[in-house]
Write a protein that holds these residues in place. Structure first.
Motif, PDB file in Angstrom:
ATOM      1  N   UNK A  31     -23.435  95.640 -41.537  1.00  0.00           N
ATOM      2  CA  UNK A  31     -23.992  96.447 -40.447  1.00  0.00           C
ATOM      3  C   UNK A  31     -25.214  95.733 -39.893  1.00  0.00           C
ATOM      4  N   UNK A  32     -25.188  95.437 -38.610  1.00  0.00           N
ATOM      5  CA  UNK A  32     -26.272  94.709 -37.952  1.00  0.00           C
ATOM      6  C   UNK A  32     -27.133  95.672 -37.142  1.00  0.00           C
ATOM      7  N   UNK A  33     -28.407  95.716 -37.455  1.00  0.00           N
ATOM      8  CA  UNK A  33     -29.330  96.564 -36.708  1.00  0.00           C
ATOM      9  C   UNK A  33     -29.620  95.916 -35.351  1.00  0.00           C
ATOM     10  N   UNK A  34     -29.552  96.715 -34.290  1.00  0.00           N
ATOM     11  CA  UNK A  34     -29.829  96.234 -32.938  1.00  0.00           C
ATOM     12  C   UNK A  34     -31.101  96.875 -32.411  1.00  0.00           C
ATOM     13  N   UNK A  35     -31.777  96.189 -31.520  1.00  0.00           N
ATOM     14  CA  UNK A  35     -32.950  96.781 -30.885  1.00  0.00           C
ATOM     15  C   UNK A  35     -32.491  97.919 -29.980  1.00  0.00           C
ATOM     16  N   UNK A  36     -33.410  98.841 -29.691  1.00  0.00           N
ATOM     17  CA  UNK A  36     -33.054  99.968 -28.833  1.00  0.00           C
ATOM     18  C   UNK A  36     -32.669  99.466 -27.445  1.00  0.00           C
ATOM     19  N   UNK A  37     -33.422  98.524 -26.907  1.00  0.00           N
ATOM     20  CA  UNK A  37     -33.134  98.055 -25.549  1.00  0.00           C
ATOM     21  C   UNK A  37     -31.763  97.391 -25.458  1.00  0.00           C
ATOM     22  N   UNK A  38     -31.383  96.603 -26.458  1.00  0.00           N
ATOM     23  CA  UNK A  38     -30.061  95.982 -26.453  1.00  0.00           C
ATOM     24  C   UNK A  38     -28.966  97.035 -26.626  1.00  0.00           C
ATOM     25  N   UNK A  39     -29.130  97.931 -27.583  1.00  0.00           N
ATOM     26  CA  UNK A  39     -28.132  98.976 -27.805  1.00  0.00           C
ATOM     27  C   UNK A  39     -27.942  99.860 -26.590  1.00  0.00           C
ATOM     28  N   UNK A  40     -29.033 100.243 -25.956  1.00  0.00           N
ATOM     29  CA  UNK A  40     -28.960 101.080 -24.759  1.00  0.00           C
ATOM     30  C   UNK A  40     -28.277 100.337 -23.620  1.00  0.00           C
ATOM     31  N   UNK A  41     -28.620  99.078 -23.444  1.00  0.00           N
ATOM     32  CA  UNK A  41     -28.014  98.280 -22.372  1.00  0.00           C
ATOM     33  C   UNK A  41     -26.503  98.146 -22.593  1.00  0.00           C
ATOM     34  N   UNK A  42     -26.093  97.892 -23.826  1.00  0.00           N
ATOM     35  CA  UNK A  42     -24.674  97.709 -24.136  1.00  0.00           C
ATOM     36  C   UNK A  42     -23.891  99.009 -23.952  1.00  0.00           C
ATOM     37  N   UNK A  43     -24.443 100.116 -24.424  1.00  0.00           N
ATOM     38  CA  UNK A  43     -23.689 101.376 -24.425  1.00  0.00           C
ATOM     39  C   UNK A  43     -23.823 102.176 -23.133  1.00  0.00           C
ATOM     40  N   UNK A  44     -24.968 102.140 -22.509  1.00  0.00           N
ATOM     41  CA  UNK A  44     -25.205 102.965 -21.322  1.00  0.00           C
ATOM     42  C   UNK A  44     -25.101 102.168 -20.032  1.00  0.00           C
ATOM     43  N   UNK A  45     -25.907 101.134 -19.915  1.00  0.00           N
ATOM     44  CA  UNK A  45     -25.950 100.390 -18.669  1.00  0.00           C
ATOM     45  C   UNK A  45     -24.683  99.579 -18.429  1.00  0.00           C
ATOM     46  N   UNK A  46     -24.046  99.090 -19.493  1.00  0.00           N
ATOM     47  CA  UNK A  46     -22.805  98.322 -19.346  1.00  0.00           C
ATOM     48  C   UNK A  46     -21.590  99.243 -19.317  1.00  0.00           C
ATOM     49  N   UNK A  47     -21.807 100.528 -19.477  1.00  0.00           N
ATOM     50  CA  UNK A  47     -20.737 101.532 -19.415  1.00  0.00           C
ATOM     51  C   UNK A  47     -19.614 101.241 -20.413  1.00  0.00           C
ATOM     52  N   UNK A  48     -19.977 101.062 -21.671  1.00  0.00           N
ATOM     53  CA  UNK A  48     -19.008 100.783 -22.736  1.00  0.00           C
ATOM     54  C   UNK A  48     -18.114 101.994 -22.963  1.00  0.00           C
ATOM     55  N   UNK A  49     -16.903 101.723 -23.425  1.00  0.00           N
ATOM     56  CA  UNK A  49     -15.952 102.794 -23.723  1.00  0.00           C
ATOM     57  C   UNK A  49     -16.303 103.469 -25.039  1.00  0.00           C
ATOM     58  N   UNK A  50     -16.376 104.790 -25.020  1.00  0.00           N
ATOM     59  CA  UNK A  50     -16.660 105.552 -26.237  1.00  0.00           C
ATOM     60  C   UNK A  50     -15.382 105.702 -27.044  1.00  0.00           C
ATOM     61  N   UNK A  51     -15.440 105.331 -28.335  1.00  0.00           N
ATOM     62  CA  UNK A  51     -14.275 105.468 -29.224  1.00  0.00           C
ATOM     63  C   UNK A  51     -14.196 106.857 -29.816  1.00  0.00           C
ATOM     64  N   UNK A  52     -15.320 107.333 -30.364  1.00  0.00           N
ATOM     65  CA  UNK A  52     -15.370 108.659 -30.974  1.00  0.00           C
ATOM     66  C   UNK A  52     -16.816 109.063 -31.181  1.00  0.00           C
TER      67      UNK A  52
END
Length: 107
Positions: A31-52
């Motif tokens: 499990x790799x810890x990510x910074x908040x800014x990277x995680x937010x950018x990947x999941x919200x700003x990049x509009x990633x697909x939600x699995x569950x």
């Protein structure tokens, strides 16, 4: 005598990577810890697909998995006070079947 048990999140030592490892029965080293800014950018700003998504039954804590590549997903752990922590995990290690019974799949 006080207890180290917190009803909203289980044993006090289960937070962050420890909690994710416990929920998905995966080795903590994977499990790799990510910074908040990277995680937010990947999941919200990049509009990633939600699995569950799983919500804790006795608190407002949630865990949401996002598909970011064919082999990688990002988990967003949201705390009861709204803080977000992000973790990168191999998609094969994160199945939508939790071993913890206090969590309910909501999406």
């Amino acid at each position: 005598m006080s207890s180290h048990e917190n009803r909203s999140q289980g044993p006090m030592e289960r937070r962050g990577r420890d909690l994710v490892a416990h929920l998905f029965d995966v080795d903590i080293e994977r499990i790799e810890s990510l910074s908040w800014s990277l995680g937010n950018r990947i999941t919200t700003e990049a509009d990633a697909d939600q699995r569950f998504r799983f919500d804790h039954q006795r608190s407002t804590r949630s865990v949401t998995a996002f598909e970011v590549t064919d082999y990688t997903c990002v988990l967003r752990l949201r705390t009861p006070v709204g803080r977000e922590k992000f973790y990168g995990v191999a998609s094969a290690d994160v199945e939508p079947n939790l071993i913890a019974t206090d969590w309910v799949r909501t999406a």
